[in-house]
Design a protein around this motif. Structure first.
Motif, PDB file in Angstrom:
ATOM      1  N   LYS A   1     -57.032  33.407 -21.084  1.00  0.00           N
ATOM      2  CA  LYS A   1     -55.936  32.532 -20.654  1.00  0.00           C
ATOM      3  C   LYS A   1     -56.316  31.652 -19.466  1.00  0.00           C
ATOM      4  O   LYS A   1     -55.606  30.702 -19.143  1.00  0.00           O
ATOM      5  CB  LYS A   1     -54.702  33.356 -20.298  1.00  0.00           C
TER       6      LYS A   1
ATOM      7  N   GLU B   1     -55.541  28.351 -20.402  1.00  0.00           N
ATOM      8  CA  GLU B   1     -55.422  28.398 -21.865  1.00  0.00           C
ATOM      9  C   GLU B   1     -56.747  28.144 -22.589  1.00  0.00           C
ATOM     10  O   GLU B   1     -56.781  28.152 -23.811  1.00  0.00           O
ATOM     11  CB  GLU B   1     -54.368  27.395 -22.391  1.00  0.00           C
TER      12      GLU B   1
ATOM     13  N   ASN C   1     -54.057  35.530 -24.001  1.00  0.00           N
ATOM     14  CA  ASN C   1     -54.093  34.133 -24.449  1.00  0.00           C
ATOM     15  C   ASN C   1     -53.700  34.045 -25.924  1.00  0.00           C
ATOM     16  O   ASN C   1     -54.534  34.174 -26.816  1.00  0.00           O
ATOM     17  CB  ASN C   1     -55.483  33.536 -24.236  1.00  0.00           C
TER      18      ASN C   1
END
Length: 532
Positions: A466, A513, A438
């Protein structure tokens, strides 16, 4: 009686009216044209169009001018053969009554409180071939307003109206039949227009999606909730490229946010100029079929894994034995010395972890034979501390911080200690990998918390990685499923079965995210589950 009529004007108006009727696309428009013609041609207070319901042998009101149509529809319907309009329906011949109050032979129903008084009355049948399909009636509050010429003119218009009424009845019946077919199809069917707005869906579509027609009609929610595995924007491709899909795999996010597997096929409808005007999306719930296929494939893979594991375990145990022996020897050699505490601590870790690795290997050999159901209890705080010591180097190398929050230091869980360590290690390693992937995260953190109530212990592992796409969430605990290039897909499968063997369950919340939160709910007391 209407004195001298201008027959030239009437015939010209008749010709224009017939042309307008022929151009009409629906019966309501036709009814308005007819009423407009009658109004221009003769005086009346009320005009009504009926259709004959052959099944119930009654006349049903289609349209009306001069009174409230809805109120008329609620009244007791005329029966074929009864009253003035009923006789016209039965005999298929017009009726002209100069004064209803004087004529005692034929009864004309009066509703003086709601309708204009009827004195002059004219009714003609709507005939197609030799079949009467409806009635057109006209009335006036004054006597002797109509003559035979009026009957002839209205009769001509009625013959044109009859064709459209029959066509309208056929279209309505066809639509009713089509809707019945749609509602009895097991597959979900949703029709969207060129703006991607939903204009039609059947009952199966309501059942599969969880949405009612009135909740999503006119919306463009379909492409948000139906996502293909190849992530193509299928509606865009359909309308802009004319692409047709057949049994394309994907997922459906239901109204309750449950994710199911579907197969999608599409068909396009064109207008008269050949332009695409709508897209028919046909989909079916394929979850059970794919689960069955996965179980069959999983069974084959596990069988192959068992054969492979037996050979691997043998090869790993050979070098593991001298490692264990060497660590035991060195521990015994330096056990009584005060110096080299760090070395003794590391040797102890080597010895304990080699023992654990040996037990893990034994577990793999016995996979599928209740290998995760070893009876035992362990202290959550002790296990968390040991796991973080083991992973300390990996965490520091990745610059990831940890935060531990336990409401009690003595949370005792119904796990063999090695099994709980394996669960936590697998989840934390996954968190480390997710955080490293991420690039958008400003915070690199794994938060571990633990609490308990009267029945369960609840452990959460939350990261800033992520995240996991919704389409993948349903399969992360499947054996051999992995999104990592070097992943085996066994880590979370093993962790899932260990938790399940204790009678617990795992919940996963994830946002792309932003990160993932794993929640383990484990009964403090209770029967373990031995079936997988």
């Amino acid at each position: 009686m209407n004195g001298n009529k201008n027959k030239g004007v009437s015939l010209s108006l008749l010709s224009t009216t017939i042309n307008n009727i022929n151009k009409s696309t629906n019966f309501q428009t036709t009814a308005e044209i007819i009423f407009g013609f009658i109004k221009s041609f003769i005086n009346f207070n009320m005009a009504v169009i009926y259709k004959i319901n052959e099944k119930d042998n009654i006349l049903e009101i289609v349209s009306c001018l001069g009174s409230d149509t809805e109120k008329l529809k609620k009244r007791m319907p005329f029966k074929v053969g009864e009253g003035a309009v009923g006789l016209v329906a039965k005999n298929k011949t017009p009726i002209l009554i100069n004064d209803v109050l004087v004529n005692k032979e034929i009864q004309v129903r009066q509703y003086c409180d709601e309708d204009p008084l009827i004195r002059s009355f004219l009714a003609v049948p709507l005939v197609v071939g030799d079949k009467a399909i409806g009635i057109l009636s006209i009335s006036n509050s004054q006597p002797e307003q109509y003559d035979d010429y009026d009957v002839q003119m209205i009769n001509i218009i009625a013959s044109q109206a009859a064709v459209l009424l029959e066509l309208n009845n056929n279209i309505t019946e066809t639509q009713r039949f089509s809707n019945k077919i749609l509602d009895n199809v097991n597959s979900g069917i949703i029709v969207v227009d060129k703006n991607c707005n939903i204009i039609k869906l059947n009952k199966s579509a309501e059942s599969i999606t969880g949405f009612k027609f009135e909740e999503i009609v006119g919306s463009n929610l379909l492409e948000e909730h139906l996502i293909l595995d190849n992530e193509e924007k299928f509606l865009y491709k359909s309308f802009n490229e004319g692409k047709i899909y057949f049994e394309e795999p994907g997922i459906m996010i239901r109204k309750d946010e449950k994710v199911i597997r579907v197969r999608l096929s599409t068909s396009l409808m064109n207008d008269e100029e050949g332009n695409i005007k709508s897209c028919i999306c046909i989909f079916r719930d394929n979850t059970e079929i794919e689960n069955l296929q996965s179980r069959i494939a999983m069974s084959d893979k596990l069988e192959a894994l068992g054969r492979l594991t037996a050979g691997l375990v043998h090869e790993i145990r050979n070098p593991l034995l001298p490692i264990r022996n060497a660590s035991e020897y060195l521990l015994s050699k330096y056990a009584d010395r005060d110096e080299n505490d760090e070395m003794k601590s590391l040797l102890k870790i080597i010895n304990e972890e080699s023992e654990r690795l040996n037990r893990v290997l034994e577990g793999f050999v016995n996979m599928g034979k209740n290998s995760f159901s070893s009876i035992g209890y362990c202290n959550l705080k002790e296990v968390v501390d040991e796991v973080l010591i083991l992973l300390n180097y990996t965490l520091r190398k990745s610059d990831i911080k940890t935060r531990v929050s336990l409401t009690h230091d003595d949370i005792i869980l119904p796990f063999y200690k090695d099994n709980l360590k394996q669960v936590l290690i697998n989840f934390i390693l996954n968190s480390i990998d997710a955080i490293n992937l991420n690039e958008k995260s400003n915070q690199r953190l794994i938060a571990i918390s633990g609490t308990q109530n009267t029945e369960n212990a609840i452990i959460t592992i939350e990261d800033t990685g992520k995240g996991i796409p919704k389409k993948d969430l349903h399969q992360i605990f499947d054996p051999f499923y992995s999104t990592k290039e070097q992943g085996t897909g066994m880590g979370l499968y093993v962790a899932f079965n260990i938790v399940k063997s204790s009678g617990g369950h795992i919940d996963v919340e994830s946002s792309v995210e932003k990160g993932t939160k794993i929640t383990l709910t484990i009964p403090l007391e209770g029967e373990r589950r031995y079936e997988y």
